[in-house]
Design a protein around this motif. Structure first.
Motif, PDB file in Angstrom:
ATOM      1  N   ARG A  68       0.740  -1.248  -0.063  1.00 39.55           N
ATOM      2  CA  ARG A  68       0.176   0.037   0.010  1.00 39.55           C
ATOM      3  C   ARG A  68       0.811   1.285  -0.003  1.00 39.55           C
ATOM      4  N   LYS A  69       1.806   1.214   0.766  1.00 39.37           N
ATOM      5  CA  LYS A  69       2.811   2.269   0.814  1.00 39.37           C
ATOM      6  C   LYS A  69       3.563   2.545  -0.533  1.00 39.37           C
ATOM      7  N   GLY A  70       3.916   1.504  -1.198  1.00 35.81           N
ATOM      8  CA  GLY A  70       4.466   1.786  -2.482  1.00 35.81           C
ATOM      9  C   GLY A  70       3.652   2.018  -3.479  1.00 35.81           C
ATOM     10  N   LEU A  71       2.437   1.914  -3.601  1.00 35.56           N
ATOM     11  CA  LEU A  71       1.429   2.293  -4.452  1.00 35.56           C
ATOM     12  C   LEU A  71       0.919   3.654  -4.056  1.00 35.56           C
ATOM     13  N   ALA A  72       0.932   4.101  -2.819  1.00 37.53           N
ATOM     14  CA  ALA A  72       0.857   5.420  -2.576  1.00 37.53           C
ATOM     15  C   ALA A  72       1.844   6.289  -3.088  1.00 37.53           C
ATOM     16  N   ASP A  73       2.997   5.944  -2.964  1.00 35.84           N
ATOM     17  CA  ASP A  73       4.325   6.718  -3.287  1.00 35.84           C
ATOM     18  C   ASP A  73       4.194   6.992  -4.895  1.00 35.84           C
ATOM     19  N   ILE A  74       3.931   5.858  -5.497  1.00 37.15           N
ATOM     20  CA  ILE A  74       3.806   5.806  -7.118  1.00 37.15           C
ATOM     21  C   ILE A  74       2.693   6.626  -7.564  1.00 37.15           C
ATOM     22  N   GLN A  75       1.692   6.774  -6.913  1.00 39.18           N
ATOM     23  CA  GLN A  75       0.284   7.654  -7.376  1.00 39.18           C
ATOM     24  C   GLN A  75       0.536   9.086  -6.902  1.00 39.18           C
ATOM     25  N   ALA A  76       1.289   9.238  -5.893  1.00 43.86           N
ATOM     26  CA  ALA A  76       1.605  10.757  -5.533  1.00 43.86           C
ATOM     27  C   ALA A  76       2.647  11.344  -6.149  1.00 43.86           C
ATOM     28  N   GLY A  77       3.401  10.457  -7.182  1.00 45.78           N
ATOM     29  CA  GLY A  77       4.484  11.062  -7.923  1.00 45.78           C
ATOM     30  C   GLY A  77       5.868  11.215  -6.944  1.00 45.78           C
ATOM     31  N   ARG A  78       6.038  10.466  -5.758  1.00 44.30           N
ATOM     32  CA  ARG A  78       6.994  10.462  -4.900  1.00 44.30           C
ATOM     33  C   ARG A  78       7.999   9.874  -5.471  1.00 44.30           C
ATOM     34  N   VAL A  79       7.854   8.558  -6.103  1.00 47.96           N
ATOM     35  CA  VAL A  79       8.730   7.488  -6.714  1.00 47.96           C
ATOM     36  C   VAL A  79       8.264   7.134  -8.153  1.00 47.96           C
ATOM     37  N   ALA A  80       9.310   6.778  -9.141  1.00 49.76           N
ATOM     38  CA  ALA A  80       8.941   6.576 -10.305  1.00 49.76           C
ATOM     39  C   ALA A  80       8.489   4.812 -10.397  1.00 49.76           C
ATOM     40  N   PRO A  81       7.421   4.449 -11.242  1.00 45.59           N
ATOM     41  CA  PRO A  81       6.866   3.085 -11.271  1.00 45.59           C
ATOM     42  C   PRO A  81       8.135   2.379 -11.449  1.00 45.59           C
ATOM     43  N   PRO A  82       8.350   1.160 -10.879  1.00 48.34           N
ATOM     44  CA  PRO A  82       9.385   0.195 -11.305  1.00 48.34           C
ATOM     45  C   PRO A  82       9.411  -0.449 -12.679  1.00 48.34           C
ATOM     46  N   ASP A  83      10.437  -0.807 -13.084  1.00 52.28           N
ATOM     47  CA  ASP A  83      10.436  -1.195 -14.471  1.00 52.28           C
ATOM     48  C   ASP A  83      10.057  -2.781 -14.322  1.00 52.28           C
ATOM     49  N   ALA A  84      10.465  -3.495 -13.332  1.00 51.97           N
ATOM     50  CA  ALA A  84      10.008  -4.777 -13.396  1.00 51.97           C
ATOM     51  C   ALA A  84       8.639  -5.028 -12.971  1.00 51.97           C
ATOM     52  N   PRO A  85       7.938  -5.709 -13.410  1.00 54.32           N
ATOM     53  CA  PRO A  85       6.396  -5.938 -13.167  1.00 54.32           C
ATOM     54  C   PRO A  85       6.362  -6.432 -11.948  1.00 54.32           C
ATOM     55  N   PHE A  86       7.326  -7.603 -11.562  1.00 54.32           N
ATOM     56  CA  PHE A  86       6.940  -8.128  -9.964  1.00 54.32           C
ATOM     57  C   PHE A  86       7.345  -7.527  -9.199  1.00 54.32           C
ATOM     58  N   ARG A  87       7.852  -6.133  -9.198  1.00 57.16           N
ATOM     59  CA  ARG A  87       7.907  -5.253  -7.994  1.00 57.16           C
ATOM     60  C   ARG A  87       6.926  -3.978  -8.247  1.00 57.16           C
ATOM     61  N   ASP A  88       6.023  -4.053  -9.250  1.00 58.41           N
ATOM     62  CA  ASP A  88       4.950  -3.040  -9.054  1.00 58.41           C
ATOM     63  C   ASP A  88       3.662  -3.436  -8.425  1.00 58.41           C
ATOM     64  N   PRO A  89       3.490  -2.681  -7.198  1.00 60.31           N
ATOM     65  CA  PRO A  89       2.188  -2.673  -6.616  1.00 60.31           C
ATOM     66  C   PRO A  89       1.021  -2.625  -7.429  1.00 60.31           C
ATOM     67  N   ARG A  90       1.140  -2.034  -8.418  1.00 62.08           N
ATOM     68  CA  ARG A  90      -0.053  -1.923  -9.301  1.00 62.08           C
ATOM     69  C   ARG A  90      -0.585  -3.200 -10.262  1.00 62.08           C
ATOM     70  N   ASN A  91       0.613  -3.840 -10.247  1.00 63.79           N
ATOM     71  CA  ASN A  91       0.410  -4.792 -11.155  1.00 63.79           C
ATOM     72  C   ASN A  91      -0.492  -6.189 -10.727  1.00 63.79           C
ATOM     73  N   ALA A  92      -1.486  -6.343 -11.162  1.00 56.37           N
ATOM     74  CA  ALA A  92      -2.559  -7.196 -10.832  1.00 56.37           C
ATOM     75  C   ALA A  92      -1.997  -8.665 -10.626  1.00 56.37           C
ATOM     76  N   LEU A  93      -1.635  -9.069 -11.650  1.00 55.28           N
ATOM     77  CA  LEU A  93      -1.036 -10.548 -11.963  1.00 55.28           C
ATOM     78  C   LEU A  93      -0.020 -10.769 -11.029  1.00 55.28           C
ATOM     79  N   PHE A  94       1.058 -10.018 -10.690  1.00 50.58           N
ATOM     80  CA  PHE A  94       2.141 -10.369  -9.775  1.00 50.58           C
ATOM     81  C   PHE A  94       1.693 -10.098  -8.306  1.00 50.58           C
ATOM     82  N   VAL A  95       0.626  -9.021  -8.123  1.00 58.24           N
ATOM     83  CA  VAL A  95       0.112  -8.896  -6.730  1.00 58.24           C
ATOM     84  C   VAL A  95      -0.617  -9.991  -6.124  1.00 58.24           C
TER      85      VAL A  95
END
Length: 484
Positions: A68-95
């Motif tokens: 949730r914290k990683g997702l909030a940081d991405i949506q707020a623009g504090r961090v860039a979305p990760p390149d790897a899909p398995f590190r992306d908290p927005r990726n439904a498949l890997f989450v």
């Protein structure tokens, strides 16, 4: 003098004699010691499983909070979305496939400490993900197979294996002892029925270890379980009935052997042989026949087959992707190693591997169910098997409760997959609102379904040979020889 008066007088006389016998006090000491140690072992195992469930839940909460914290940081623009899909908290498949997997567990019943049952065959918790069932059913090793084979020293073990020995130790010479001491002829010369006198002796000699065992179990449960025992009145009543019926079976077996009119050494040898047959030989034959009639592949073979299906699906997907890229060189988003290509490839492989693994596991489960059904029917050949199944059902660690648990886990797995796979197929990113609506598992325990009927069926299965042996004992005691 009525038969009832004779029976009561015989019981009083037998108690006066038996209380001076050191064997009685040795048996009672063994009952108290072994029941206390068995309950302690059961309580230790249940506490260990509860600690494992609590640790898994804590780890799950920390994992979700991090996502949730990683997702909030991405949506707020504090961090860039990760390149790897398995590190992306927005990726439904890997989450859904791992990083947000849900822990599920079968809650323990108040009498769980009395029988380990099936609980040592499965992990304390299962981490359900959007992958195939083998990814969470066989993710962890449960215990050393040698330890599983030897079993646990719980109350069920004491009641099934040792409890009969306490009864047989005091009843094997019920009639033969009187005959060898010369007192049976004196009893027969009195105007009373020898069978009534022997029935009084049997009630005392078998009833004392049975009642002390029941009392010791209740006292131990009250000390260990405490106030929650109030909610288990019905299971406690069924447990006490099971102990009485099973103990009565061994008592009438001893009486039937005494009715043969042989000496004490012969009686002891025959009863030991019966104990070995009922508790060791017949159960081994039941297991061997069930395995031979419906052989099932080993768990290792099934896991390897499922993994091979996943590898085959990966290879097929790679070949298909290579053909597509050759035919559509302008599709840069599907170049190998890109975010979208890795997500879609994982999705395709996961769907194909799940379809293969579901077929393999369904065939394996069907064979296991046929094997269990045959073993349950053959269990009526041994009161020990019936007693063990009844104790596991009473404790909430039997097959029927685990069967209900796995059926509910299967439905939850389908719900979980639908939630995440549908979003992955639509290439839809997860939002904070989605995190609040992840499917939740809650086991719906219905104690009235299956468990009571299985326990009642087991007790009836013990009651039938009990009645046959009681008839044999009555006939034998009526015609027993007065002198050797």
């Amino acid at each position: 003098m009525t038969n009832m008066n004779v029976l009561v007088a015989a019981m009083r006389c037998e108690w006066r004699i038996l209380r001076l016998d050191p064997a009685l006090w040795l048996v009672l000491a063994m009952i108290l010691g072994m029941v206390a140690y068995a309950l302690y072992n059961g309580e230790t195992l249940v506490a260990r499983q509860a600690a494992a469930v609590a640790a898994a839940n804590t780890e799950e909460q920390e994992r979700l909070a991090k996502l949730r914290k990683g997702l909030a940081d991405i949506q707020a623009g504090r961090v860039a979305p990760p390149d790897a899909p398995f590190r992306d908290p927005r990726n439904a498949l890997f989450v859904g496939g791992g990083s947000a997997a849900a822990n599920v567990a079968l809650p323990a019943q108040p009498l769980a400490i009395t029988a380990i049952g099936q609980s040592d065959l499965y992990p304390a918790t299962l981490r359900v993900s959007a992958g195939s069932k083998d990814t969470f059913f066989f993710a962890d090793e449960i215990a050393n197979p040698a330890h599983l084979l030897s079993g646990s020293f719980d109350l069920a073990f004491v009641l099934v294996f040792i409890y009969p020995l306490w009864i047989l130790a005091l009843t094997y010479n019920l009639v033969s002892g009187e005959r060898e001491q010369g007192t049976l002829a004196l009893t027969a010369s009195c105007p009373v029925q020898v069978r009534t006198v022997m029935a009084g002796k049997l009630l005392v000699r078998a009833g004392i270890p049975m009642l002390v065992t029941v009392a010791a179990v209740f006292a131990g449960l009250a000390l260990i379980v405490g106030g929650t025992l109030v909610s288990a009145v019905q299971p406690l009543a069924v447990l006490s009935w099971a102990m009485i019926v099973y103990g009565a079976f061994w008592a009438v077996l001893a009486a039937a052997v005494n009715g043969l009119g042989r000496d004490s050494a012969y009686n002891a040898l025959l009863l030991v042989a019966a104990w070995i047959g009922v508790l060791l030989i017949v159960p081994s034959l039941v297991n061997a026949w069930s395995e031979a009639r419906y052989p099932s592949p080993s768990r290792a073979e099934m896991v390897l087959a499922v993994r091979a299906a996943s590898v085959d699906a990966d290879r097929e997907r790679n070949a298909a992707l290579a053909r597509y890229q050759d035919e559509h060189p302008q599709e840069t988003e599907l170049q190998r190693g890109s975010y979208r290509e890795r997500t879609l490839r994982r999705l395709a492989v996961q769907l194909a591997a799940t379809a293969h693994s579901e077929e393999i596991m369904a065939a394996h489960e069907a064979q296991i169910q046929r094997q269990h059904a045959l073993a349950e029917r053959l269990a009526y050949a041994s009161p020990a098997l019936l007693m063990h199944d009844a104790l596991a059902e009473i404790a909430g660690t039997g097959r029927s409760r685990y069967r209900a648990f796995f059926a509910q886990v299967d439905r939850f797995h389908q719900e979980w997959r639908e939630f995440f796979i549908s979003r992955a197929q639509a290439e839809q990113m997860l939002t904070a609102g989605d995190y609040s609506h992840f499917p939740q598992f809650s086991f719906a325990d219905n104690p009235g379904t299956g468990i009571l009927s299985r326990v009642a069926s087991a007790l009836i299965g013990i009651g039938v040979p009990f009645l046959l042996l009681a008839a044999m004992a009555a006939r034998g005691l009526r015609r027993c020889r007065v002198v050797g």
